[in-house]
Design an enzyme around this catalytic site. Structure first.
Site, PDB file in Angstrom:
ATOM      1  N   ASP A 292     -10.651 -16.711   9.022  1.00  0.00           N
ATOM      2  CA  ASP A 292      -9.693 -15.780   9.606  1.00  0.00           C
ATOM      3  C   ASP A 292      -8.332 -16.457   9.595  1.00  0.00           C
ATOM      4  O   ASP A 292      -8.087 -17.392  10.370  1.00  0.00           O
ATOM      5  CB  ASP A 292     -10.118 -15.439  11.038  1.00  0.00           C
ATOM      6  CG  ASP A 292      -9.184 -14.453  11.718  1.00  0.00           C
ATOM      7  OD1 ASP A 292      -8.127 -14.116  11.134  1.00  0.00           O
ATOM      8  OD2 ASP A 292      -9.495 -14.020  12.846  1.00  0.00           O
TER       9      ASP A 292
ATOM     10  N   ASN B 250      -2.063 -12.941   0.478  1.00  0.00           N
ATOM     11  CA  ASN B 250      -2.284 -11.515   0.259  1.00  0.00           C
ATOM     12  C   ASN B 250      -2.917 -10.813   1.450  1.00  0.00           C
ATOM     13  O   ASN B 250      -2.801  -9.596   1.582  1.00  0.00           O
ATOM     14  CB  ASN B 250      -3.164 -11.332  -0.982  1.00  0.00           C
ATOM     15  CG  ASN B 250      -3.676  -9.924  -1.140  1.00  0.00           C
ATOM     16  OD1 ASN B 250      -2.937  -9.017  -1.497  1.00  0.00           O
ATOM     17  ND2 ASN B 250      -4.968  -9.724  -0.859  1.00  0.00           N
TER      18      ASN B 250
ATOM     19  N   TYR C 241       3.451  -2.713  10.377  1.00  0.00           N
ATOM     20  CA  TYR C 241       3.290  -3.149   8.994  1.00  0.00           C
ATOM     21  C   TYR C 241       4.650  -3.396   8.349  1.00  0.00           C
ATOM     22  O   TYR C 241       4.885  -4.436   7.715  1.00  0.00           O
ATOM     23  CB  TYR C 241       2.514  -2.091   8.211  1.00  0.00           C
ATOM     24  CG  TYR C 241       2.126  -2.518   6.814  1.00  0.00           C
ATOM     25  CD1 TYR C 241       0.994  -3.304   6.609  1.00  0.00           C
ATOM     26  CD2 TYR C 241       2.879  -2.126   5.708  1.00  0.00           C
ATOM     27  CE1 TYR C 241       0.630  -3.708   5.329  1.00  0.00           C
ATOM     28  CE2 TYR C 241       2.519  -2.518   4.425  1.00  0.00           C
ATOM     29  CZ  TYR C 241       1.395  -3.300   4.236  1.00  0.00           C
ATOM     30  OH  TYR C 241       1.045  -3.696   2.959  1.00  0.00           O
TER      31      TYR C 241
END
Length: 253
Positions: free
Chosen positions: A63, A90, A158
């Site tokens: 993680d 990514n 985001y």
């Protein structure tokens, strides 16, 4: 001329390698001869990515939002690979597309932890390794997204993190100069993955309408990444945008 090709092997890490863009890019790197650390939270999905090129991918479930997990991840890379030539930051996630006043702090924090803090932690650990390995140096490529330039409706977490990634990329590019570390960013628009399939069904637009958006094959992203990765460390693509040609990004409305 020697027959020993071990010095020609390049080592990469791809975060979020269990699906979508991460899987496509990891498989392209393996196909180009890299040994790739496949990083993500779901080991089973990473195993599926590795199956395309047996012996080229090493599953490293972690993680990236947890500092201790990233430290252990890079120690494993140091032991098993001996060096790292390329990091593709990514891994990412988004929050529910709800009005900002309905978004919980926990939803905001989860996106920041993975998209921004995760990229920072991996870049920080990569710097530490790349500065001390021999030959010295390496390359970091961050996935910025079209959202590093313009938001979609109800996408504050985001979009904010992807704008921040641009600042991180530029800082890494500057700070890496003294150590032979190049850093660039690839901003991707509407690559057709499972996550982006909704684009083909219709998604909210800035004017309130729902519209189908054009998409592109995810392999074009992988090809762009390979181009950036193949450059000598004396050259760098600081920022590249790869997008579906007719998606609603350039222009009004």
């Amino acid at each position: 001329m020697t027959s020993d090709t071990s010095s020609l092997i390049r080592y990469a890490m791809v975060t979020g390698a269990g699906s979508g863009i991460g899987r496509a890019c990891a498989q392209a790197l393996m196909g180009a001869g890299y040994r790739v650390a496949l990083v993500g939270r779901r080991a089973e999905a990473l195993e599926q990515t590795a199956q395309s090129h047996p012996g080229r991918g090493v599953v490293m479930a972690a993680d990236v939002a947890r500092p201790e997990a990233v430290a252990a991840l890079f120690e494993r890379v140091r032991v098993e690979f001996g060096r790292l030539d390329l990091l593709f930051n990514n891994a990412g996630m988004s929050a529910p597309a709800v009005p900002i006043d309905e978004l919980s702090f926990e939803q905001w924090q989860a996106v920041v932890d993975v998209n921004l803090s995760g990229s920072f932690l991996c870049a920080q650990a990569a710097f530490k390794l790349m500065k001390t390995q021999s030959p010295r140096g390496g390359r970091i490529i961050n996935n910025g997204s079209i959202s590093a330039h313009a938001p979609r409706p109800n996408s504050a977490p985001y979009t904010a993190t992807k704008h921040a990634i641009t600042g991180l990329t530029k800082s890494l590019a500057l700070d890496g100069r003294a150590h032979g570390i190049a850093c660039g960013q690839i901003d991707i628009g509407n690559a057709l993955t499972d996550m982006a399939y909704k684009m083909t069904q219709g998604v909210p637009q800035a004017n309130g309408q729902i519209a189908v958006e054009p998409t592109m094959d995810v392999r074009h992203v992988a090809e762009a990444l390979l181009h950036m990765a193949a450059l000598p460390l004396s050259a760098n693509v600081l920022n590249m945008t790869v997008m579906a040609t007719s998606m609603p990004f350039v222009g009004r409305g």
